[in-house]
Design a protein around this motif. Structure first.
Motif, short mmCIF file in Angstrom:
data_model
loop_
_atom_site.label_atom_id
_atom_site.label_comp_id
_atom_site.label_asym_id
_atom_site.label_seq_id
_atom_site.Cartn_x
_atom_site.Cartn_y
_atom_site.Cartn_z
N SER A 195 16.47 52.71 -77.31
CA SER A 195 16.05 52.47 -79.27
C SER A 195 14.92 51.57 -79.14
O SER A 195 14.91 51.65 -80.32
N ASP A 196 13.52 51.42 -78.38
CA ASP A 196 13.09 50.78 -78.70
C ASP A 196 11.62 51.60 -79.34
O ASP A 196 10.19 51.33 -79.38
N GLY A 197 11.51 52.71 -79.20
CA GLY A 197 10.72 54.15 -79.63
C GLY A 197 9.68 54.30 -78.43
O GLY A 197 8.80 54.24 -78.96
N ARG A 198 9.87 53.42 -76.85
CA ARG A 198 9.19 54.53 -75.99
C ARG A 198 9.92 55.74 -75.48
O ARG A 198 8.97 55.76 -74.71
N LEU A 199 10.46 56.25 -75.87
CA LEU A 199 10.80 56.99 -74.53
C LEU A 199 10.66 58.60 -75.93
O LEU A 199 11.11 58.66 -76.91
N SER A 200 9.38 59.20 -76.02
CA SER A 200 10.22 60.96 -75.88
C SER A 200 10.54 61.96 -75.21
O SER A 200 10.06 62.16 -74.23
N ALA A 201 11.58 62.59 -76.25
CA ALA A 201 11.88 63.93 -74.94
C ALA A 201 10.85 65.10 -75.57
O ALA A 201 10.49 65.54 -76.30
N VAL A 202 10.53 65.76 -74.39
CA VAL A 202 9.53 66.75 -74.27
C VAL A 202 10.84 68.12 -73.45
O VAL A 202 11.26 67.72 -72.82
N ASP A 203 10.71 69.40 -74.40
CA ASP A 203 11.58 69.80 -73.88
C ASP A 203 10.67 70.89 -73.31
O ASP A 203 9.92 71.98 -73.42
N GLY A 204 10.36 71.85 -72.13
CA GLY A 204 9.65 72.62 -71.40
C GLY A 204 8.06 72.16 -70.90
O GLY A 204 8.24 70.90 -70.03
N SER A 205 7.27 73.13 -70.81
CA SER A 205 5.99 72.43 -70.51
C SER A 205 5.43 72.19 -71.78
O SER A 205 6.12 72.59 -72.73
N ALA A 206 4.75 71.37 -71.84
CA ALA A 206 3.87 71.00 -73.11
C ALA A 206 2.76 69.69 -72.75
O ALA A 206 2.94 69.34 -71.61
N TRP A 207 1.90 69.76 -73.26
CA TRP A 207 0.20 69.45 -73.66
C TRP A 207 0.57 67.88 -74.40
O TRP A 207 1.18 67.57 -74.93
N LEU A 208 0.03 67.56 -73.01
CA LEU A 208 0.33 65.15 -74.07
C LEU A 208 -1.13 65.12 -74.33
O LEU A 208 -0.60 63.95 -75.01
N ALA A 209 -1.86 65.68 -73.80
CA ALA A 209 -3.20 64.94 -74.38
C ALA A 209 -3.97 66.18 -73.74
O ALA A 209 -3.46 66.74 -72.87
N PRO A 210 -5.58 66.45 -74.55
CA PRO A 210 -6.40 67.42 -73.81
C PRO A 210 -6.47 67.90 -72.11
O PRO A 210 -7.23 68.63 -71.73
N TYR A 211 -6.29 66.53 -71.67
CA TYR A 211 -6.00 66.62 -70.32
C TYR A 211 -5.06 66.18 -69.40
O TYR A 211 -4.90 66.65 -68.02
N LEU A 212 -3.82 66.71 -69.69
CA LEU A 212 -2.77 66.14 -69.09
C LEU A 212 -1.28 67.18 -69.65
O LEU A 212 -1.34 67.07 -70.59
N GLU A 213 -0.78 67.78 -68.99
CA GLU A 213 -0.21 68.74 -69.11
C GLU A 213 0.79 68.47 -68.13
O GLU A 213 0.98 68.17 -66.67
N LEU A 214 1.83 69.03 -68.94
CA LEU A 214 4.19 68.79 -67.57
C LEU A 214 4.57 70.25 -67.76
O LEU A 214 4.51 71.42 -69.21
N ARG A 215 3.86 70.61 -67.13
CA ARG A 215 5.17 71.92 -66.96
C ARG A 215 6.49 72.18 -65.99
O ARG A 215 6.44 71.20 -64.85
N LEU A 216 6.65 72.77 -66.66
CA LEU A 216 8.40 72.97 -66.71
C LEU A 216 8.32 73.30 -64.82
O LEU A 216 7.90 74.49 -64.85
N ALA A 217 9.84 73.34 -63.85
CA ALA A 217 9.63 73.60 -62.82
C ALA A 217 10.59 72.78 -62.30
O ALA A 217 10.98 72.04 -61.18
N PRO A 218 12.08 73.69 -62.46
CA PRO A 218 12.82 73.24 -62.67
C PRO A 218 13.50 74.29 -60.54
O PRO A 218 12.56 74.96 -59.97
N GLY A 219 14.79 73.28 -60.11
CA GLY A 219 15.28 73.57 -58.78
C GLY A 219 15.48 72.20 -58.43
O GLY A 219 16.78 72.75 -57.92
N HIS A 220 14.65 71.10 -58.17
CA HIS A 220 15.04 70.20 -57.66
C HIS A 220 16.59 69.19 -58.93
O HIS A 220 17.72 69.18 -58.59
N THR A 221 15.88 69.69 -60.06
CA THR A 221 17.42 69.61 -61.11
C THR A 221 16.54 70.06 -62.38
O THR A 221 15.53 70.74 -61.93
N PRO A 222 17.17 70.87 -63.17
CA PRO A 222 17.34 71.60 -64.15
C PRO A 222 16.25 71.29 -65.22
O PRO A 222 15.37 72.58 -65.29
N PHE A 223 15.30 70.57 -64.93
CA PHE A 223 14.26 70.30 -66.40
C PHE A 223 13.38 69.11 -65.42
O PHE A 223 12.40 69.17 -66.21
N HIS A 224 13.45 69.70 -64.51
CA HIS A 224 12.34 68.79 -63.76
C HIS A 224 10.46 68.75 -63.68
O HIS A 224 10.48 70.48 -63.99
#
Length: 136
Positions: A20-49
């Motif tokens: 609601s405050d605009g402080r949450l951004s959804a990321v679908d799958g793997s993504a680079w958030l900055a030149p040094y920060l990557e989110l890697r999709l690693a499902p299993g614990h939960t489907p979108f871990h």
């Protein structure tokens, strides 16, 4: 992804105010958030871990979360009974851990009191965690 098993951990009232405050951004799958920060999709614990991977000139650090919660969970078949999709956890570990070992990533084992930071090395065809060299 909420069901009877996850309902107590993933509560909408924890996320809706951020959205609601605009402080949450959804990321679908793997993504680079900055030149040094990557989110890697690693499902299993939960489907979108996802595993955050921070890359700097000094090295790479990955926060494994519940994919590999302790150093004792490094062996591929050692998977928490709480994981929603254990075969997906196995596939995620087989994809991510060899890369971490090859590249010398420092790994955060979030639930390990004895070895919270480690690196992987291969011994007799198996990956094992050992303490990460940490500089003060």
């Amino acid at each position: 992804y909420v069901n009877e098993r996850t309902r107590g951990s993933y509560r909408s009232q924890d996320f809706e105010p951020l959205d609601s405050d605009g402080r949450l951004s959804a990321v679908d799958g793997s993504a680079w958030l900055a030149p040094y920060l990557e989110l890697r999709l690693a499902p299993g614990h939960t489907p979108f871990h996802q595993v955050p991977v921070v890359r700097t000139r000094e090295g790479t650090v990955a926060f494994l979360g519940d994919l590999v919660p302790t150093a004792s969970h490094v062996p591929y078949p050692y998977i928490m009974a709480y994981d929603l999709e254990p075969l997906a956890t196995l596939a995620s570990k087989k994809r991510l851990l060899p890369e971490a070992a090859r590249e010398g990533w420092v790994l955060v084992f979030e639930h390990d009191e004895e070895l919270p930071l480690g690196v992987l090395e291969e011994r007799d065809g198996r990956l094992e965690a050992r303490p990460a060299p940490v500089e003060a």
